[in-house]
Motif scaffolding. Structure first.
Motif, PDB file in Angstrom:
ATOM      1  N   ALA A  35     -10.264  15.067   4.201  1.00  0.00           N
ATOM      2  CA  ALA A  35     -10.468  13.801   3.783  1.00  0.00           C
ATOM      3  C   ALA A  35     -10.550  13.875   2.246  1.00  0.00           C
ATOM      4  O   ALA A  35     -10.102  12.586   1.872  1.00  0.00           O
ATOM      5  CB  ALA A  35     -12.348  14.017   4.133  1.00  0.00           C
ATOM      6  N   ARG A  36     -10.694  14.910   1.215  1.00  0.00           N
ATOM      7  CA  ARG A  36     -10.659  14.943   0.046  1.00  0.00           C
ATOM      8  C   ARG A  36      -9.088  14.529  -0.181  1.00  0.00           C
ATOM      9  O   ARG A  36      -8.635  13.723  -1.108  1.00  0.00           O
ATOM     10  CB  ARG A  36     -10.832  16.220  -0.619  1.00  0.00           C
ATOM     11  N   ASN A  37      -7.975  14.964   0.425  1.00  0.00           N
ATOM     12  CA  ASN A  37      -6.667  14.642   0.104  1.00  0.00           C
ATOM     13  C   ASN A  37      -6.326  13.177   0.418  1.00  0.00           C
ATOM     14  O   ASN A  37      -5.510  12.717  -0.198  1.00  0.00           O
ATOM     15  CB  ASN A  37      -5.962  15.542   1.176  1.00  0.00           C
ATOM     16  N   THR A  38      -7.015  12.940   1.801  1.00  0.00           N
ATOM     17  CA  THR A  38      -6.762  11.489   2.060  1.00  0.00           C
ATOM     18  C   THR A  38      -7.145  10.387   0.841  1.00  0.00           C
ATOM     19  O   THR A  38      -6.556   9.567   0.860  1.00  0.00           O
ATOM     20  CB  THR A  38      -7.440  11.055   3.307  1.00  0.00           C
ATOM     21  N   LEU A  39      -8.492  10.663   0.573  1.00  0.00           N
ATOM     22  CA  LEU A  39      -9.111  10.017  -0.638  1.00  0.00           C
ATOM     23  C   LEU A  39      -8.218  10.079  -2.034  1.00  0.00           C
ATOM     24  O   LEU A  39      -8.008   9.085  -2.521  1.00  0.00           O
ATOM     25  CB  LEU A  39     -10.324  10.445  -0.859  1.00  0.00           C
ATOM     26  N   LEU A  40      -7.522  11.101  -2.317  1.00  0.00           N
ATOM     27  CA  LEU A  40      -6.628  11.175  -3.229  1.00  0.00           C
ATOM     28  C   LEU A  40      -5.521  10.468  -3.110  1.00  0.00           C
ATOM     29  O   LEU A  40      -5.060   9.738  -4.216  1.00  0.00           O
ATOM     30  CB  LEU A  40      -6.343  12.628  -3.698  1.00  0.00           C
ATOM     31  N   VAL A  42      -5.219   7.849  -1.235  1.00  0.00           N
ATOM     32  CA  VAL A  42      -5.470   6.334  -1.174  1.00  0.00           C
ATOM     33  C   VAL A  42      -5.605   5.777  -2.727  1.00  0.00           C
ATOM     34  O   VAL A  42      -5.423   4.685  -3.451  1.00  0.00           O
ATOM     35  CB  VAL A  42      -6.704   6.100  -0.415  1.00  0.00           C
ATOM     36  N   ALA A  43      -6.464   6.641  -3.427  1.00  0.00           N
ATOM     37  CA  ALA A  43      -7.140   6.279  -4.858  1.00  0.00           C
ATOM     38  C   ALA A  43      -5.594   6.274  -5.694  1.00  0.00           C
ATOM     39  O   ALA A  43      -5.518   5.321  -6.620  1.00  0.00           O
ATOM     40  CB  ALA A  43      -7.901   7.217  -5.276  1.00  0.00           C
ATOM     41  N   SER A 103     -12.155   2.078 -10.749  1.00  0.00           N
ATOM     42  CA  SER A 103     -12.917   2.943  -9.526  1.00  0.00           C
ATOM     43  C   SER A 103     -11.869   3.822  -9.011  1.00  0.00           C
ATOM     44  O   SER A 103     -12.526   4.829  -8.618  1.00  0.00           O
ATOM     45  CB  SER A 103     -13.290   1.884  -8.387  1.00  0.00           C
ATOM     46  N   ALA A 104     -10.518   3.594  -8.883  1.00  0.00           N
ATOM     47  CA  ALA A 104      -9.815   4.529  -8.338  1.00  0.00           C
ATOM     48  C   ALA A 104      -9.498   5.527  -9.250  1.00  0.00           C
ATOM     49  O   ALA A 104      -9.350   6.706  -8.659  1.00  0.00           O
ATOM     50  CB  ALA A 104      -8.616   3.892  -7.654  1.00  0.00           C
ATOM     51  N   ALA A 107     -12.488   7.958  -9.045  1.00  0.00           N
ATOM     52  CA  ALA A 107     -12.473   8.705  -7.975  1.00  0.00           C
ATOM     53  C   ALA A 107     -11.565   9.709  -7.928  1.00  0.00           C
ATOM     54  O   ALA A 107     -11.732  10.869  -7.540  1.00  0.00           O
ATOM     55  CB  ALA A 107     -12.060   7.808  -6.722  1.00  0.00           C
ATOM     56  N   LEU A 111     -12.464  13.820  -7.717  1.00  0.00           N
ATOM     57  CA  LEU A 111     -11.697  14.616  -6.637  1.00  0.00           C
ATOM     58  C   LEU A 111     -11.235  15.933  -6.835  1.00  0.00           C
ATOM     59  O   LEU A 111     -10.845  16.703  -6.213  1.00  0.00           O
ATOM     60  CB  LEU A 111     -10.970  13.676  -5.787  1.00  0.00           C
TER      61      LEU A 111
END
Length: 154
Positions: A35-40, A42-43, A103-104, A107, A111
């Motif tokens: 999940a963290r990798n996915t958020l990274l 996307v951000a 915001s990104a 994030a 992260l």
């Protein structure tokens, strides 16, 4: 780690049954690291897209100076066409783009806490933020900076 069996059974087997429930993060089924990798990812994509929009805003930039008959510069090369022609739309663009970028990038900053090369990544984020602000200031026509309050009042 206890897996909530009730929640696992509630997850549809096919995404066509309930798209949202199927792809929603579920602790026990999905790894927090994934999940963290996915958020990274996307951000990082959001930062890249918004930075590019700062360098080349909607409508592009004027390619050359244009002067009226008196020799007064109407618009300068390298300044935003949208910022010169529609101050209200440009103010909305600036706000939305800056909000998404900040915001990104924030994030990403959160992260990478505790990761290897955290200091180097943090410095890179700060440098990118500085460059972003410089790009926005460089392409924003001088009139667009000071007429925002008047435009919002219209």
């Amino acid at each position: 780690m206890l897996i909530d069996q009730e929640h696992l059974h509630a997850i549809p087997k096919d995404p066509s049954e309930d798209f949202y429930k199927y792809y929603r993060f579920k602790l026990g089924r999905d790894s927090p690291s994934d999940a963290r990798n996915t958020l990274l990812v996307v951000a990082t994509l959001i930062v890249a897209v918004t930075f590019q929009a700062a360098v080349n805003p909607p409508g592009g930039v004027w390619q050359q100076d244009e002067k009226n008959n008196n020799g007064t510069v109407i618009h300068k090369a390298g300044k935003s066409v949208l910022g010169s022609t529609d101050h209200g739309a440009y103010a909305i663009f600036l706000f939305g783009n800056a909000l998404a970028f900040s915001s990104a990038s924030q994030a990403i900053f959160y992260l990478v806490i505790g990761c290897p090369f955290q200091t180097e990544v943090s410095i890179a984020i700060l440098a990118t933020n500085f460059s972003y602000g410089a790009c926005m200031a460089a392409v924003t026509p001088s009139g667009a900076r000071y007429e925002k309050t008047r435009v919002i009042g219209n």
